[in-house]
Design an enzyme around this catalytic site. Sequence first.
Site, PDB file in Angstrom:
ATOM      1  N   ARG A  79     -27.172-102.644 -15.440  1.00  0.00           N
ATOM      2  CA  ARG A  79     -27.082-103.804 -14.538  1.00  0.00           C
ATOM      3  C   ARG A  79     -28.458-104.479 -14.517  1.00  0.00           C
ATOM      4  NH1 ARG A  79     -24.816-102.198  -8.891  1.00  0.00           N
ATOM      5  NH2 ARG A  79     -22.843-102.080 -10.002  1.00  0.00           N
ATOM      6  N   LYS A 220     -27.967 -97.320  -0.635  1.00  0.00           N
ATOM      7  CA  LYS A 220     -28.284 -98.651  -1.160  1.00  0.00           C
ATOM      8  C   LYS A 220     -28.543 -99.640  -0.024  1.00  0.00           C
ATOM      9  CE  LYS A 220     -24.061 -98.808  -3.051  1.00  0.00           C
ATOM     10  NZ  LYS A 220     -22.782 -99.245  -3.640  1.00  0.00           N
ATOM     11  N   LYS A 222     -28.883-104.016   0.783  1.00  0.00           N
ATOM     12  CA  LYS A 222     -28.548-105.315   0.175  1.00  0.00           C
ATOM     13  C   LYS A 222     -29.004-106.485   1.043  1.00  0.00           C
ATOM     14  CE  LYS A 222     -24.725-103.460  -2.464  1.00  0.00           C
ATOM     15  NZ  LYS A 222     -23.310-103.563  -2.827  1.00  0.00           N
ATOM     16  N   CYS A 441     -12.987-107.103  -8.704  1.00  0.00           N
ATOM     17  CA  CYS A 441     -14.040-106.198  -9.175  1.00  0.00           C
ATOM     18  C   CYS A 441     -13.675-105.696 -10.572  1.00  0.00           C
ATOM     19  CB  CYS A 441     -14.179-105.010  -8.225  1.00  0.00           C
ATOM     20  SG  CYS A 441     -12.836-103.825  -8.400  1.00  0.00           S
ATOM     21  N   CYS A 447     -15.000 -98.284 -14.427  1.00  0.00           N
ATOM     22  CA  CYS A 447     -15.444 -97.766 -13.137  1.00  0.00           C
ATOM     23  C   CYS A 447     -14.879 -96.375 -12.870  1.00  0.00           C
ATOM     24  CB  CYS A 447     -15.038 -98.709 -12.007  1.00  0.00           C
ATOM     25  SG  CYS A 447     -15.549 -98.044 -10.414  1.00  0.00           S
ATOM     26  N   CYS A 486     -10.398-100.017  -5.536  1.00  0.00           N
ATOM     27  CA  CYS A 486     -10.567 -98.931  -4.570  1.00  0.00           C
ATOM     28  C   CYS A 486     -11.185 -99.534  -3.311  1.00  0.00           C
ATOM     29  CB  CYS A 486     -11.438 -97.811  -5.159  1.00  0.00           C
ATOM     30  SG  CYS A 486     -13.208 -98.082  -4.983  1.00  0.00           S
ATOM     31  N   CYS A 490     -16.228-103.848  -3.785  1.00  0.00           N
ATOM     32  CA  CYS A 490     -17.180-104.557  -4.662  1.00  0.00           C
ATOM     33  C   CYS A 490     -16.890-106.048  -4.807  1.00  0.00           C
ATOM     34  CB  CYS A 490     -17.224-103.889  -6.028  1.00  0.00           C
ATOM     35  SG  CYS A 490     -17.767-102.172  -5.947  1.00  0.00           S
TER      36      CYS A 490
END
Length: 582
Positions: A79, A220, A222, A441, A447, A486, A490
Site C-alpha cells: 500500500r 491503527k 486515521k 472494498c 483479502c 465483512c 473498508c
Amino acid sequence: MISDSQASEKLHKNEGIKDRSAYLRGTILEGLADTATGSISSEDQQLTKFHGLYQQDDRDVRNDRRKHKLDKAYSFLARIGVPGGVATPEQWLAVDGLANYCAFNTLKLTTRQAFQLHGILKSNLKNVIQTVTDVSMSTLAACGDVNRNTMSSPNPVSSEIHEDVQKIADEIDAYLKPQSPAYSQIWLDGKQLATAEPRSIGMGGDEVEPLYGKTYLPRKFKIAIAVPPQNDVDVFAHCLGFIAIVEDGKLAGFNVTVGGGMGMTHGNEKTFPRLADVIAFAKPDQVVDVAEKIVAIQRDFGDRSERAHARFKYTVEDRGADFILKELEKRLGYSLEPAKEYAFTGNGDHYGWTERADGKWNLGLFIEGGRIVDQGDKTMKTGMRLIAQSGQCGFRLTPNQNVVLSDIAEKDKDAIDALVTEHGLDDYRTASGMRRSQIACVSLPTCGLALAESERYLPSLVTALEGTLEQAGLQNDEIIIRSTGCPNGCARPYLGEIGLVGKVPGKYNLYLGAGFGGERLNKLYRTSLTNNEIIEALQPILFAYAKEREAGERFGDFTVRKGYVQATTAGNSFHANLSESA
Ligand code: SRM
Ligand code: SF4
C-alpha cells in the site's frame, strides 16, 4: 504513559511483538533471505504492516492447492500512501509500471486515497519499495498501529484553499511518520527516505521513537481533512478529523473532530461504527500540534489488551469527548476556541469538468471499484498511462476510489478528453447515479478477512437494480450504495444510504438510512440476504421513494422518515431497535 489499570491488564500479544521488534525490525531481513518459502514468520507479518506490506494468498486457488497438498499461493500487498491523494505524473507512471509485474496487472485506488499493488512475490518486495521511494512516495506507515495515510478533500471549492489544506495534510502526515530507521535499513540499503522529515532521536545504542514509543499505538489511527461543502473524505468516520473553516475567502482554521471509526464484528454488540464528535476549533498553525497531542492521548489511554476495543473511537466513547478536549488542552498548554458553523452537502465526488478559481480545470473520473485495468475495449490503464505521459495534468485519488485529473490548462482539455473517451475512462458520463455513488472494498480473492465477495459483486447488483431505477425514474439520482465483504468497514458501508456487509459467501446484511452528507450512520434492515433477496427487498423501497419522496429528500432520509429503519443517532445506538437481529 500507560494507565495503572491498563498496566495490570493482560496485554494483547501484538504488544509483545512490537516491544520485541527493535523498532519494527523483527526478523524481516532474515525472512526475506529465506528463499525456501514465499512467506515470512507470523510475527514479522504483523511488523511488515508498519512497512505498508500485508502477506496474503490467492483465495481463489486456496482449496485447490490444499487438495494437492501445496502451500498457499503467498504474495504481498503493498500500500503506497499518498497524502491527500495528490500524485504527480511521474509517480503515477512509476506505480503503473510496477503494476505490470504484480498479480492482475492492475492498479487499485483505495478508499483512503492510496495506491495498492497486489500479488507481489517476496523476492520482488525490495525492488518495488525502491521504485516507489525513488519517486518520493513510500509504503511506510500505510498500515500498522500508527497514523495511516492522511486524507484530504480532492474536490475543493477553491484552488487556493486546497493548496493551503493540502500543505497541512502533508505536514501532519510527515510529522506522524514513525522515525525508526528500520524501513530504510531493510528496504533502502540505509538510504534516507526523501519523504521523511527525520526528527533527531538518537537512533544508535539508545533508540527511541519520539512520539510512538517502543510499542507504537494500540491500533491503527486515521486522520482526514474535509473542505465543506464536500464531505468527500467522510470526516466523521476517522479517529481524528479537521473540517476547514473558510472566512472571507481565506482558510481561518479547522473544527476538530474525534472518535470516528467503522469496523465492527458480526454478533458482538460491544463493537460498533461510530461517528466522530466535533470538539473545538483550531487555527492552521495549531493543527499539527493538535494531531500530535491527540495521537499521544490515544497512545496513553487506548486499550492495549483487546484489539477489538483498541481503536480511538472506543477511548472517546468510554471516556467522553469532554475528557478528550480537557486532556488535549492540558497537553497543548492553551485553550482552543469553540467549533464554528459548517454545512456539508454530500460525501460523493465531483464528476466531469470543473473550472477552478485560478482558471485551470479539473476532470473527475468515475473508476468502478477503484480498479484501473485494461479489459477488452476498456483500456483504462493504458489511457491513464498516456494521460500521465502527456504531462498535462496532475492526479488526485479520491476517498470514493475515483481519480481527479487536476491542474489542466484550457488548451489541453480537448487532448485529455480524447484520451479519456478513447480508453473507456468516460463512464462518468453514462453511468447511473447509483453506480457513480458506489464504493466496494477489495474483498476476495486477496483479502484474508473476506466472508463474501464485494468488488466482484457490487457492480452486478447495481446492474440488476438499474432496471428498477429506470422504471422508477431514478436512473440519475445519486443513491449512495456501499458494500464490504465483512464487517470491518473498508468501504465505510455504514455511511451508505444502502449498505451491504458480507456474512457468509453469497449472503449480506442490508443496512439503510445513512445521511447523504456522511452525518448519520445507517441501521440494519434485513440480515443474511442472497442477491435475489436484496433486489426483492430494495425494489419496493425504490419505487416508494420515487413516488412519495418530498422535494429534495435523499434516499437515506426517506427510509428513516418512512420507518423502514430508525435513525441511528450515535454509534452505541447502532445496534438498537433493529428490525431483525444480526
Ligand atoms: Fe481496511 C483490514 C483493505 C480502508 C477498516 N483492509 C484490511 C485488510 C488489510 C485486510 C487484512 O487486515 O488482512 C484489507 C486488504 C484487502 C486487499 O486485499 O486489498 C483492507 N481497507 C482496505 C482498502 C484497500 C479497501 C478498498 O477497497 O479501498 C482500503 C485501504 C485504505 C488505505 O489506503 O489505507 C481500506 N479499512 C479501510 C477503511 C476506510 C477508511 O479508512 O476510511 C476502514 C474503516 C474505517 C476504520 O478504520 O474504522 C477499514 N480494514 C479495516 C479493518 C477494521 C478496523 C477496526 O476498527 O476494527 C480491518 C481489520 C483490522 O484492522 O483488523 C481492515
Ligand atoms: Fe477485506 Fe473486510 Fe476490508 Fe472488505 S471490509 S477489504 S472484506 S477486511
